[in-house]
Design a protein around this motif. Structure first.
Motif, mmCIF file in Angstrom:
data_model
loop_
_atom_site.group_PDB
_atom_site.id
_atom_site.type_symbol
_atom_site.label_atom_id
_atom_site.label_comp_id
_atom_site.label_asym_id
_atom_site.label_seq_id
_atom_site.Cartn_x
_atom_site.Cartn_y
_atom_site.Cartn_z
ATOM 1 N N GLN A 74 48.929 -99.623 -21.027
ATOM 2 C CA GLN A 74 50.089 -99.105 -21.725
ATOM 3 C C GLN A 74 50.711 -97.971 -21.284
ATOM 4 N N GLY A 75 51.036 -97.788 -19.799
ATOM 5 C CA GLY A 75 51.611 -96.943 -18.987
ATOM 6 C C GLY A 75 51.258 -95.612 -18.962
ATOM 7 N N ASN A 76 49.822 -95.559 -19.497
ATOM 8 C CA ASN A 76 49.050 -94.167 -19.313
ATOM 9 C C ASN A 76 48.286 -94.048 -18.130
ATOM 10 N N GLY A 77 48.489 -93.134 -17.156
ATOM 11 C CA GLY A 77 47.289 -92.921 -16.130
ATOM 12 C C GLY A 77 46.119 -92.589 -16.414
ATOM 13 N N ALA A 78 45.888 -92.089 -17.328
ATOM 14 C CA ALA A 78 44.577 -91.517 -17.708
ATOM 15 C C ALA A 78 43.690 -92.974 -18.243
ATOM 16 N N MET A 79 44.362 -93.747 -18.966
ATOM 17 C CA MET A 79 43.915 -94.896 -19.461
ATOM 18 C C MET A 79 43.769 -95.898 -18.169
ATOM 19 N N ALA A 80 44.583 -95.958 -17.314
ATOM 20 C CA ALA A 80 44.467 -96.952 -16.093
ATOM 21 C C ALA A 80 43.327 -96.388 -15.279
ATOM 22 N N ALA A 81 42.953 -95.196 -15.304
ATOM 23 C CA ALA A 81 41.865 -94.568 -14.476
ATOM 24 C C ALA A 81 40.586 -95.131 -15.158
ATOM 25 N N GLN A 82 40.528 -94.926 -16.345
ATOM 26 C CA GLN A 82 39.441 -95.430 -17.164
ATOM 27 C C GLN A 82 39.046 -96.892 -17.068
ATOM 28 N N ILE A 83 40.065 -97.613 -17.242
ATOM 29 C CA ILE A 83 39.941 -99.288 -17.108
ATOM 30 C C ILE A 83 39.523 -99.602 -15.667
ATOM 31 N N LEU A 84 40.015 -99.019 -14.779
ATOM 32 C CA LEU A 84 39.866 -99.495 -13.373
ATOM 33 C C LEU A 84 38.484 -98.953 -12.754
ATOM 34 N N GLU A 85 37.856 -97.577 -13.486
ATOM 35 C CA GLU A 85 36.808 -97.255 -13.222
ATOM 36 C C GLU A 85 35.667 -98.193 -13.877
ATOM 37 N N LYS A 86 35.857 -98.523 -14.866
ATOM 38 C CA LYS A 86 35.133 -99.723 -15.569
ATOM 39 C C LYS A 86 34.963 -101.063 -14.838
ATOM 40 N N PHE A 87 36.373 -101.348 -14.402
ATOM 41 C CA PHE A 87 36.322 -102.636 -13.323
ATOM 42 C C PHE A 87 35.315 -102.369 -12.092
ATOM 43 N N ALA A 88 35.226 -101.255 -11.624
ATOM 44 C CA ALA A 88 34.475 -100.917 -10.653
ATOM 45 C C ALA A 88 33.154 -100.831 -10.829
ATOM 46 N N ASN A 89 32.532 -100.654 -12.264
ATOM 47 C CA ASN A 89 31.324 -100.693 -12.434
ATOM 48 C C ASN A 89 30.738 -102.109 -12.985
ATOM 49 N N LEU A 90 31.469 -102.968 -13.082
ATOM 50 C CA LEU A 90 31.351 -104.361 -13.481
ATOM 51 C C LEU A 90 31.350 -105.166 -12.553
ATOM 52 N N PRO A 91 30.689 -106.279 -12.784
ATOM 53 C CA PRO A 91 30.998 -107.552 -11.747
ATOM 54 C C PRO A 91 32.303 -107.787 -11.465
ATOM 55 N N THR A 92 33.255 -107.835 -10.449
ATOM 56 C CA THR A 92 34.488 -107.752 -10.178
ATOM 57 C C THR A 92 34.738 -108.698 -8.572
ATOM 58 N N ASP A 93 35.002 -109.640 -8.649
ATOM 59 C CA ASP A 93 35.480 -110.271 -7.425
ATOM 60 C C ASP A 93 36.608 -109.901 -6.747
ATOM 61 N N VAL A 94 37.594 -109.802 -7.871
ATOM 62 C CA VAL A 94 38.779 -109.255 -7.122
ATOM 63 C C VAL A 94 39.598 -108.613 -8.386
ATOM 64 N N CYS A 95 40.048 -107.310 -8.094
ATOM 65 C CA CYS A 95 40.920 -106.674 -9.120
ATOM 66 C C CYS A 95 42.407 -106.838 -8.992
#
Length: 319
Positions: A74-95
């Protein structure tokens, strides 16, 4: 005797059912283990970026099933950081990051080796970082040469003297385009007038100021303004001022013309990069790509002048 036979058959059926269920479950588990997980962080939700996701999915699910999980910051940097940190801690082949903001955030994680990131629809990749070589990141820019776009506007409007642009001052891609337009407009003998905004509520006042002097309005790759294109086009139409865009999908909303990349194709191009990584290619050996082609889309019904026949004839799409 018959009773024993019936019991034997029942036992046999039960054994077969249990065996079949067990076999199918093991097969499903093996399939799930092999299934790649692609996690997507999209900057905002609007038609153009949704089209990128569509193209991405078309390609990466073509050969084999993939889990594609899309989240919007939603155009929010803090939310982007939260989402991407979650991605890094979950099984992710490509982001996959769609837009400059989430790509900037993802870069900080990618360079530590915790994510492989493929960006899409980033106008100026150096806005992510001055150098992203060997940082586990590559992608597809949506930038196309601005000169042919200006040439198109002048061919449509030979009397064009003043071009207005409304842009979000918080979007690095928009700031980049405005700066790049300044010397080009001087070169073409055009006066460029700009109005920066930071939120949707400021758009109408900015448009009113622009429309006092502008002969045409140009919106290029600005996610905030693109989210309200129908209303902006309606306002400009009342003043008989044409709206040009770089996003071909927006023309049907009331714009007069666009010369730019097809957003679904941007997504497909991104998808092919993702597939190369899934097949084992080193992400750091994959160069950043730009749109492979542009499309000309026109909407004669929305033009306050007659669009030349040769432009309509050569357009890829006419509304």
């Amino acid at each position: 005797m018959k009773s024993v036979t019936k019991k034997s058959c029942l036992v046999l059926v039960c054994v077969c059912v249990i065996f079949s269920f067990s076999y199918l479950q093991k097969r499903k588990n093996r399939t799930d283990e092999k299934m790649a997980t692609i996690r997507v962080c999209q900057v905002v939700e609007h038609e153009a970026l949704d089209a990128v996701v569509q193209g991405l999915k078309e390609v990466i699910t073509q050969d084999s099933p993939c889990k594609v999980i899309v989240e919007n910051c939603q155009g929010n940097g803090a939310m982007a950081a939260q989402i991407l940190e979650k991605f890094a801690n979950l099984p992710t082949d490509v982001c996959v990051t769609i837009g400059t903001l989430p790509s900037q955030v993802a870069y900080k994680i990618a360079k530590t080796g915790r994510l492989k990131v493929v960006f899409a629809s980033v106008t100026n990749p150096t806005d992510i970082a001055p150098e992203i070589q060997n940082t586990n990141m590559t992608g597809v820019s949506n930038f196309v040469d601005l000169r042919p776009q200006l040439d198109l506007f002048l061919k449509l409007q030979p009397e064009l003297k003043t071009l207005g642009m409304i842009y979000n001052t918080a979007e690095a891609n928009s700031v980049y385009i405005v700066k790049a337009m300044e010397p080009l407009c001087k070169e073409k003998g055009l006066q460029l007038i700009t109005q920066g905004i930071s939120k949707i509520s400021e758009l109408w006042q900015a448009a009113e100021k622009i429309l006092k002097t502008a002969d045409a309005v140009f919106i290029s790759n600005d996610n905030l303004v693109l989210s309200c294109m129908e209303n902006l086009c309606a306002l400009c139409a009342k003043r008989r001022v044409p709206v040009y865009v770089s996003d071909t999908d927006q023309v049907k909303k009331g714009c007069v013309a666009a010369l730019g990349p097809n957003q679904v194709e941007i997504g497909r191009q991104t998808g092919f990069l993702v597939r190369r990584i899934l097949k084992g290619e080193d992400i750091n050996s994959i160069a950043i790509e730009y749109p492979s082609k542009t499309e000309l889309v026109v909407n004669p019904a929305k033009a306050p002048f007659l669009i030349p026949h040769d432009i309509v004839e050569h357009a890829d799409k006419v509304y």
